[in-house]
Design an enzyme around this catalytic site. Structure first.
Site, PDB file in Angstrom:
ATOM      1  N   ASP A 124       1.074  -0.985   0.481  1.00 44.31           N
ATOM      2  CA  ASP A 124      -0.076  -0.031   0.038  1.00 44.31           C
ATOM      3  C   ASP A 124       0.824   1.116   0.204  1.00 44.31           C
ATOM      4  O   ASP A 124       1.939   1.368  -0.309  1.00 44.31           O
ATOM      5  CB  ASP A 124      -0.552   0.276   1.392  1.00 44.31           C
ATOM      6  CG  ASP A 124      -2.382   0.424   0.906  1.00 44.31           C
ATOM      7  OD1 ASP A 124      -2.113   1.484   0.232  1.00 44.31           O
ATOM      8  OD2 ASP A 124      -3.604   0.196   1.381  1.00 44.31           O
TER       9      ASP A 124
HETATM   10  C1  NOJ Z   1      -3.625   3.824   0.179  1.00 45.43           C
HETATM   11  C2  NOJ Z   1      -5.113   3.176   0.410  1.00 45.43           C
HETATM   12  O1  NOJ Z   1      -5.195   2.370   1.601  1.00 45.43           O
HETATM   13  C3  NOJ Z   1      -5.390   2.082  -0.315  1.00 45.43           C
HETATM   14  O2  NOJ Z   1      -6.793   1.260  -0.684  1.00 45.43           O
HETATM   15  C4  NOJ Z   1      -5.159   3.038  -2.562  1.00 45.43           C
HETATM   16  O3  NOJ Z   1      -5.466   1.781  -2.668  1.00 45.43           O
HETATM   17  C5  NOJ Z   1      -4.033   3.751  -2.254  1.00 45.43           C
HETATM   18  N1  NOJ Z   1      -3.582   4.693  -0.798  1.00 45.43           N
HETATM   19  C6  NOJ Z   1      -3.230   4.166  -3.683  1.00 45.43           C
HETATM   20  O4  NOJ Z   1      -4.191   5.173  -3.851  1.00 45.43           O
END
Ligand code: NOJ
Length: 740
Positions: free
Chosen positions: A265
């Protein structure tokens, strides 16, 4: 490309080229003419211009024209002309926004989610994107957590069905095809178990509970063929997921057989330093690679540190090769080596987005997602009635959620627009009465525009008059449709809350309106289960509309007018008060369970509130009425080799056609580990005309009765089982059988 060609390509790549395949940057790094970003964000990340030129993937860029240009310029510069992968958060629609995932869960209709994902894929792919960071399949039990709106709820079986359906919708049979994209199962794993519902918080959960409740939905998405998995921000039993070797190497890769790309993430590799699990960037990069994380989203850990680790012999280059190969294979599966733009096409993009077909599906999905929580015969409204539409949501078009990042809120149909269109000859009045939030409410840290002044100028100008107008309109009407709820920025990432009541100003409006007209039907816009005790006692009807998306206004009016009949069921338990949280239907029994209204002292109960929720999982009403016969079994025993059938006769005893979600629950009465008091094991949507009866049957076999046994194996144990079939998790319509 053939597999052999991919291997040859890999062999020909320099170490830095390979390492940079593992780097993912945001689109801000590309498409610049002055190429001077090294003084900006790149220097903060600790990456070089060369890394930018070689990075393997890009997130959050969109639009066919822009992405095609970025791809062309990038490939020209790249020594092996390897195409970039473009990825994006397409959570519940690209530009045509479908209901939020929690609402889709409420439809109990995975097929409609599959169709929605397929429409989203078509718009997304035409816009030049290859991978969507979706579906989010985290199990959620704590409504304080902001991200409950991104999940399909609290049940492993329901979540699994939706996980598989959405992956099929995004990817189709072959993600190379036009209009298909790669899906990404997230967030692996257990993210929804954040302690106290606070965002990014610690997750402590026994391995048994983890396997029984949390893991099944990820596994279902992987079995459906998901090309990508994203790690979660949280720790899982003391180790951050992103560097958790047991989780990633053993559970994900070995046990679930996932052989696709594992992406961190956003900045999650570097965050393991803040967790106190890595000493610095280098250590974080080392640990994440050992865990098998292929792509480092938006940190310089891999790009800046992996080469050093290889050179000093701390990690073998073959580990990097494994990750690079997986990324190249994904690019190949998407057909990017032959068609680097895939089916990106500005003309097609313009034609697809918000086209009538896509809007029609968004309307159908939104209507299927709404849950009728109460109805004292005030709904549906009749065209001959004088109707007052009151409340902060009558003109508010921000009904899509903070995760509709590629959507445009102003594309959405509002309640007022839909009411005027669908009730052209009725006597309708509209007033706000109050604002969504108190005027001084601040969304600290949010960059989104605050449209309160635009939506509620009249209320800000003269709050007393706005309230008085609403009361007068309510008094003069036959029925009031009161549109209340949360602001869309109160749900989504980093929006956890400790209080889930509607704001006081909205409750004051409710009380004022209710005093002059008892026929108040509340339509609720929200992403969390809210505390609805007072509303449920005093409103004549409640329609839970969630964050319904682009076609929300139309869908809600379809239901309010009876053109469509509500059929949604709650995918999450709605508590009576904050103190009951976390509360979920598939809990274990205690040794001193509360039975009925047992007045005994030493039983598991609260002294100030019942154990039962306000609305249980699986609950939802219809304008039709349904009666269930007793459950009948084809046999009262089975072995693990055969199966039995459990059936009911479902009858529509109401006056209109309606759809009921018939639900099958099972309990293993005694086993080597304690088993939930009941678990959802099947459901089906049945539509019946008035007076019509249908037999509804479920097959029960080993699959429905297996669990993780005390010795760690997975399977059944002989003994007594209970089975229920009904319209919610609270049904008492049950019988028993024996597994021999
Ligand atoms: C953080 C989030 O937790 C995740 O769900 C998302 O896909 C990513 N950022 C990318 O934006």
């Amino acid at each position: 490309m053939t597999d052999q060609e991919l291997h040859l390509l890999l062999e020909d790549m320099s170490l830095q080229e390979k390492i940079d395949q593992l780097l993912q940057l945001t689109a801000d790094f590309y498409g610049k003419t002055d190429r001077d970003v090294v003084t900006g964000p790149a220097s903060e990340l600790g990456i070089s211009m060369e890394d930018i030129d070689l990075a393997g993937s890009v997130l959050n860029g969109t639009g066919a024209k822009a992405l095609m240009q970025i791809q062309d310029a990038y490939m020209d510069r790249h020594p092996h002309h390897i195409p970039l992968l473009f990825m994006m958060d397409v959570i519940h629609g690209y530009r045509t926004i479908f209901p939020a995932p929690i609402a889709q869960g409420a439809s109990f209709d995975p097929e409609i989610s599959k169709r929605a994902a397929s429409v989203a894929a078509r718009e997304t792919s035409a816009a030049g994107i290859h991978v969507v960071f979706s579906p989010m399949v985290d199990l959620v039990r704590d409504p304080r957590w902001g991200r409950v709106m991104e999940s399909t709820g609290e049940d492993p079986y329901l979540n699994s069905r939706f996980a598989a359906a959405q992956i099929h919708g995004f990817q189709g049979d072959d993600m190379k095809e036009d209009g298909k994209v790669c899906g990404c199962i997230k967030h692996f794993a257990g993210y929804g178990g954040a302690e106290a519902g606070r965002e990014y918080n610690t997750v402590q959960v026994s391995e048994h509970t983890f396997r029984e409740y949390y893991l099944p939905s990820y596994e279902a998405g992987i079995k459906a063929g998901a090309g990508m998995v994203m790690t979660s921000f949280n720790t899982v039993n003391d180790i951050p997921a992103t560097i958790n070797q047991k989780l990633m190497r053993q559970m994900l890769r070995e046990e679930m057989g996932f052989d696709g790309v594992l992406i961190s993430d956003y900045a999650a590799i570097l965050e393991t330093v803040a967790h106190g699990a890595s000493s610095d960037k280098k250590d974080a990069a080392h640990k994440a690679l050992l865990a098998g994380v292929d792509i480092d989203m938006m940190t310089g850990c891999y790009a800046g540190e992996l080469a050093k680790l290889v050179k000093e012999g701390t990690i073998p280059e073959s580990l990097i090769d494994e990750s690079v190969l997986r990324i190249l294979q994904l690019k190949n599966q998407l057909g990017l080596f032959e068609h680097p733009h895939k089916d990106a096409d500005p003309e097609k993009e313009a034609r697809y987005i918000l086209c009538p077909e896509h809007r029609a599906l968004a309307r159908e999905a939104a209507a299927a997602s709404c849950v009728l929580l109460k109805n004292d015969k005030v709904l549906p409204i009749r065209p001959s009635q004088k109707v007052a539409f009151i409340g902060p949501y009558i003109d508010n078009y921000e009904i899509c959620s903070s995760w509709a990042v590629t959507g445009h809120p102003e594309d959405s149909v509002t309640i007022r627009q839909a009411a005027k269109e669908l009730l052209p000859d009725s006597d309708l009045t509209f007033c706000h009465g109050t604002t969504l939030l108190p005027r001084d409410h601040v969304f600290a840290g949010f960059a989104e525009p605050n449209r309160a002044e635009e939506f509620y100028a009249d209320v800000f100008a003269d709050p007393e008059k706005a309230l008085a107008d609403a009361v007068a309109a309510a008094k003069a009407a036959d029925v009031v449709i009161l549109c209340l709820g949360e602001h869309y920025l109160q749900t989504g990432e980093a929006t956890s809350r400790t209080e889930l009541s509607l704001p006081e100003n909205q409750m004051e409006l409710f009380c004022a309106v209710k005093t002059v007209n008892p026929n108040v039907a509340v339509v609720l816009f929200n992403g969390h289960p809210l505390l609805l005790d007072e509303l449920s006692r005093n409103a004549a009807a409640i329609l839970q509309a969630w964050l319904p998306g682009t076609e929300g206004g139309h869908a809600i009016l379809d239901l309010l007018t009876g053109t469509k009949n509500p059929s949604g069921k709650l995918p999450m338990t709605f508590p009576r008060n904050m103190g009951q949280i976390p509360i979920y239907y598939n809990h274990f029994s205690t040794g001193r369970p509360l039975t009925g209204t047992d007045p005994q002292r030493f039983v598991s109960k609260y002294t100030d509130t019942p154990n039962t929720p306000l609305f249980p999982f699986g609950y939802g009403l219809s304008y039709a009425e349904f009666s269930y016969s007793d459950v009948s079994l084809s046999s009262d025993s089975l072995t693990s080799e055969d199966s039995i059938t459990a059936s009911v006769q479902l009858k529509n005893t109401g006056a209109c056609t309606g759809t009921e979600v018939v639900q099958l629950y099972i309990q293993d009465v005694a086993a080597s580990t304690v088993r939930p008091v009941r678990e959802l094991k099947g459901f089906t949507r049945i539509t019946l005309t008035p007076g019509e009866t249908q037999t509804v049957s479920f097959r029960i076999s080993e699959a429905e009765l297996s669990f993780h046994r005390a010795d760690g194996s997975y399977g059944t144990e002989p003994g007594a089982f209970r089975v229920w079939i009904g319209g919610s998790s609270a049904t008492e319509n049950g019988t028993g059988f024996t597994l021999r």
